[in-house]
Design a protein around this motif. Structure first.
Motif, PDB file in Angstrom:
ATOM      1  N   ASP A  26       0.814  -1.225   0.000  1.00 22.10           N
ATOM      2  CA  ASP A  26       0.000   0.000   0.000  1.00 22.10           C
ATOM      3  C   ASP A  26       0.843   1.268   0.000  1.00 22.10           C
ATOM      4  OD1 ASP A  26      -2.192  -1.607   0.018  1.00 22.10           O
ATOM      5  OD2 ASP A  26      -2.981  -0.932   1.952  1.00 22.10           O
ATOM      6  N   GLU A  27       1.892   1.291   0.819  1.00 21.90           N
ATOM      7  CA  GLU A  27       2.715   2.499   0.914  1.00 21.90           C
ATOM      8  C   GLU A  27       3.439   2.765  -0.395  1.00 21.90           C
ATOM      9  OE1 GLU A  27       4.122   5.918   1.950  1.00 21.90           O
ATOM     10  OE2 GLU A  27       2.725   4.794   3.216  1.00 21.90           O
ATOM     11  N   VAL A  28       3.924   1.708  -1.043  1.00 25.74           N
ATOM     12  CA  VAL A  28       4.587   1.870  -2.335  1.00 25.74           C
ATOM     13  C   VAL A  28       3.593   2.370  -3.374  1.00 25.74           C
ATOM     14  CG1 VAL A  28       5.843   0.690  -4.191  1.00 25.74           C
ATOM     15  CG2 VAL A  28       6.296   0.102  -1.804  1.00 25.74           C
ATOM     16  N   LEU A  29       2.361   1.859  -3.337  1.00 25.20           N
ATOM     17  CA  LEU A  29       1.318   2.327  -4.266  1.00 25.20           C
ATOM     18  C   LEU A  29       1.041   3.815  -4.073  1.00 25.20           C
ATOM     19  CD1 LEU A  29      -1.439  -0.453  -4.391  1.00 25.20           C
ATOM     20  CD2 LEU A  29      -0.103   0.443  -6.304  1.00 25.20           C
ATOM     21  N   ARG A  30       0.927   4.231  -2.803  1.00 23.45           N
ATOM     22  CA  ARG A  30       0.675   5.651  -2.531  1.00 23.45           C
ATOM     23  C   ARG A  30       1.804   6.510  -3.077  1.00 23.45           C
ATOM     24  NH1 ARG A  30      -1.798   3.609   2.290  1.00 23.45           N
ATOM     25  NH2 ARG A  30       0.209   3.583   3.362  1.00 23.45           N
ATOM     26  N   THR A  36       3.761  10.166  -9.788  1.00 27.54           N
ATOM     27  CA  THR A  36       3.246  10.350 -11.153  1.00 27.54           C
ATOM     28  C   THR A  36       2.121  11.385 -11.210  1.00 27.54           C
ATOM     29  OG1 THR A  36       1.676   8.519 -10.854  1.00 27.54           O
ATOM     30  CG2 THR A  36       3.834   7.989 -11.803  1.00 27.54           C
ATOM     31  N   ARG A  37       1.684  11.831 -10.018  1.00 30.66           N
ATOM     32  CA  ARG A  37       0.605  12.814  -9.905  1.00 30.66           C
ATOM     33  C   ARG A  37      -0.690  12.346 -10.559  1.00 30.66           C
ATOM     34  NH1 ARG A  37       3.759  18.639 -10.797  1.00 30.66           N
ATOM     35  NH2 ARG A  37       5.312  18.316  -9.142  1.00 30.66           N
ATOM     36  N   HIS A  38      -0.915  11.041 -10.492  1.00 31.91           N
ATOM     37  CA  HIS A  38      -2.150  10.470 -11.007  1.00 31.91           C
ATOM     38  C   HIS A  38      -3.153  10.304  -9.877  1.00 31.91           C
ATOM     39  CE1 HIS A  38      -0.049   8.491 -14.707  1.00 31.91           C
ATOM     40  NE2 HIS A  38      -0.290   9.780 -14.874  1.00 31.91           N
ATOM     41  N   ARG A  39      -4.419  10.503 -10.177  1.00 31.72           N
ATOM     42  CA  ARG A  39      -5.474  10.226  -9.216  1.00 31.72           C
ATOM     43  C   ARG A  39      -5.844   8.753  -9.284  1.00 31.72           C
ATOM     44  NH1 ARG A  39      -9.938  15.129  -9.738  1.00 31.72           N
ATOM     45  NH2 ARG A  39      -8.596  16.823  -8.976  1.00 31.72           N
ATOM     46  N   HIS A  40      -6.188   8.202  -8.141  1.00 36.29           N
ATOM     47  CA  HIS A  40      -6.677   6.822  -8.150  1.00 36.29           C
ATOM     48  C   HIS A  40      -8.085   6.835  -8.745  1.00 36.29           C
ATOM     49  CE1 HIS A  40      -7.952   2.868  -6.900  1.00 36.29           C
ATOM     50  NE2 HIS A  40      -6.719   2.594  -6.504  1.00 36.29           N
ATOM     51  N   PRO A  41      -8.354   5.969  -9.713  1.00 33.08           N
ATOM     52  CA  PRO A  41      -9.657   6.003 -10.397  1.00 33.08           C
ATOM     53  C   PRO A  41     -10.843   5.730  -9.477  1.00 33.08           C
ATOM     54  CG  PRO A  41      -8.395   4.053 -11.017  1.00 33.08           C
ATOM     55  CD  PRO A  41      -7.454   4.952 -10.289  1.00 33.08           C
ATOM     56  N   LEU A  42     -10.602   5.120  -8.319  1.00 30.78           N
ATOM     57  CA  LEU A  42     -11.704   4.834  -7.399  1.00 30.78           C
ATOM     58  C   LEU A  42     -11.735   5.805  -6.216  1.00 30.78           C
ATOM     59  CD1 LEU A  42     -11.512   0.924  -7.284  1.00 30.78           C
ATOM     60  CD2 LEU A  42     -13.024   2.366  -8.645  1.00 30.78           C
ATOM     61  N   ALA A  43     -10.859   6.806  -6.241  1.00 32.71           N
ATOM     62  CA  ALA A  43     -10.789   7.741  -5.116  1.00 32.71           C
ATOM     63  C   ALA A  43     -11.464   9.064  -5.440  1.00 32.71           C
ATOM     64  CB  ALA A  43      -9.338   7.973  -4.710  1.00 32.71           C
ATOM     65  N   ASP A  50      -7.947   5.622   0.329  1.00 31.64           N
ATOM     66  CA  ASP A  50      -9.341   5.145   0.263  1.00 31.64           C
ATOM     67  C   ASP A  50      -9.580   4.360  -1.030  1.00 31.64           C
ATOM     68  OD1 ASP A  50      -9.768   6.379   2.643  1.00 31.64           O
ATOM     69  OD2 ASP A  50     -11.037   7.988   1.862  1.00 31.64           O
ATOM     70  N   GLY A  51      -9.038   4.880  -2.128  1.00 30.59           N
ATOM     71  CA  GLY A  51      -9.175   4.193  -3.410  1.00 30.59           C
ATOM     72  C   GLY A  51      -8.497   2.835  -3.402  1.00 30.59           C
ATOM     73  N   ILE A  52      -7.324   2.771  -2.773  1.00 30.75           N
ATOM     74  CA  ILE A  52      -6.579   1.506  -2.707  1.00 30.75           C
ATOM     75  C   ILE A  52      -7.365   0.471  -1.906  1.00 30.75           C
ATOM     76  CG2 ILE A  52      -4.489   0.410  -1.792  1.00 30.75           C
ATOM     77  CD1 ILE A  52      -2.998   3.018  -2.471  1.00 30.75           C
ATOM     78  N   ARG A  53      -7.930   0.883  -0.768  1.00 29.77           N
ATOM     79  CA  ARG A  53      -8.715  -0.054   0.045  1.00 29.77           C
ATOM     80  C   ARG A  53      -9.923  -0.571  -0.734  1.00 29.77           C
ATOM     81  NH1 ARG A  53      -7.335   3.398   4.383  1.00 29.77           N
ATOM     82  NH2 ARG A  53      -9.223   4.660   4.049  1.00 29.77           N
ATOM     83  N   HIS A  54     -10.611   0.339  -1.432  1.00 29.44           N
ATOM     84  CA  HIS A  54     -11.781  -0.059  -2.216  1.00 29.44           C
ATOM     85  C   HIS A  54     -11.374  -0.998  -3.352  1.00 29.44           C
ATOM     86  CE1 HIS A  54     -15.670  -0.113  -3.885  1.00 29.44           C
ATOM     87  NE2 HIS A  54     -15.516   0.837  -4.801  1.00 29.44           N
ATOM     88  N   GLU A  55     -10.262  -0.681  -3.984  1.00 24.34           N
ATOM     89  CA  GLU A  55      -9.759  -1.516  -5.077  1.00 24.34           C
ATOM     90  C   GLU A  55      -9.439  -2.921  -4.584  1.00 24.34           C
ATOM     91  OE1 GLU A  55      -6.136  -1.400  -8.391  1.00 24.34           O
ATOM     92  OE2 GLU A  55      -6.042  -0.139  -6.599  1.00 24.34           O
ATOM     93  N   ARG A  56      -8.804  -3.024  -3.430  1.00 21.19           N
ATOM     94  CA  ARG A  56      -8.458  -4.349  -2.895  1.00 21.19           C
ATOM     95  C   ARG A  56      -9.717  -5.176  -2.623  1.00 21.19           C
ATOM     96  NH1 ARG A  56      -3.335  -5.169  -2.441  1.00 21.19           N
ATOM     97  NH2 ARG A  56      -1.846  -3.521  -1.871  1.00 21.19           N
TER      98      ARG A  56
END
Length: 221
Positions: A26-30, A36-43, A50-56
């Motif tokens: 998770d920390e590496v993903l954040r 890359t300054r990209h938004r998480h598509p689910l956040a 929050d997006g990472i948790r939902h994605e998992r």
């Protein structure tokens, strides 16, 4: 929908299906999203975490049905390429490709590990002033750990365990196997045992890749 599609393809006799799930800490993903300054598509307008948790949660059924899970957290592009080739059955030669990695328990278990061995029972070079700045790759550290009365019986038992397992994994169609050696700091004991095991496997004709996940982290023991 994806899991049903995978199962449908597997049911077709004229299709050879291999599925790979790329995972990451998770920390590496954040950090990757931040760099890359990209938004998480689910956040959307919420924090990336929050997006990472939902994605998992959404991807749990997919992760449980694939042929291989690869944790990319500490992988170089070259290592990822090698893992993918092996997982998809494109590695040179036949048989199981073996990945031997060392790690620190302080930073968690390698999630891709098939077999995990704890070597914290061995004498710790960290508490020797001259050995502390070195790593398990160096001869002085190797000599110190080898003198531990428990090392030789452990390594003999380890190799005796692996000898009958490896051909069974191969017969089951497993294309790669990850063996992880853990100690407290991930710099001395686990590194030495991983190197030793890698050499032993290589001498017996196995394709082996060595990786020391936490060797450059700053920390004790």
């Amino acid at each position: 929908h994806l899991t049903r599609a995978i199962e449908a393809l597997r049911a077709r006799r004229n299709v050879d299906v291999k599925s790979v799930f790329l995972d990451c800490d998770d920390e590496v993903l954040r950090r990757r999203y931040a760099e890359t300054r990209h938004r998480h598509p689910l956040a959307a307008d919420r924090p990336v975490s929050d997006g990472i948790r939902h994605e998992r949660r959404l991807l749990t059924p997919v992760k449980t049905c694939v042929d291989a899970v690869i944790d990319t957290s500490d992988m170089s592009p070259g290592m990822l390429r090698q893992r993918l080739l092996s997982a998809l059955g494109f590695a040179e030669g036949r048989g199981v490709t073996i990945f031997v990695t060392s790690f620190s328990y302080r930073y968690g278990l390698p999630r891709e590990a098939d077999l995990v061995f704890d070597v914290r029972f061995l004498s710790n070079p960290h508490y020797q002033a001259k050995l502390q700045p070195l790593t398990g790759r160096e001869k002085k550290v190797a000599a110190f750990i080898s003198k531990d009365p428990g090392f030789a019986p452990f390594f003999s038992a380890l190799t005796s365990l692996l000898l009958p397992l490896l051909p069974r994994f191969e017969r089951e169609g497993k294309s790669y196997l990850t063996i992880a050696m853990g100690c407290t700091g991930g710099r001395h004991r686990s590194v030495f045992v991983a190197e030793k095991l890698g050499s032993w496997l290589h001498d017996r004709g196995h394709r082996v890749t060595l990786h020391h996940r936490d060797i450059n982290r700053i920390g004790g023991a």
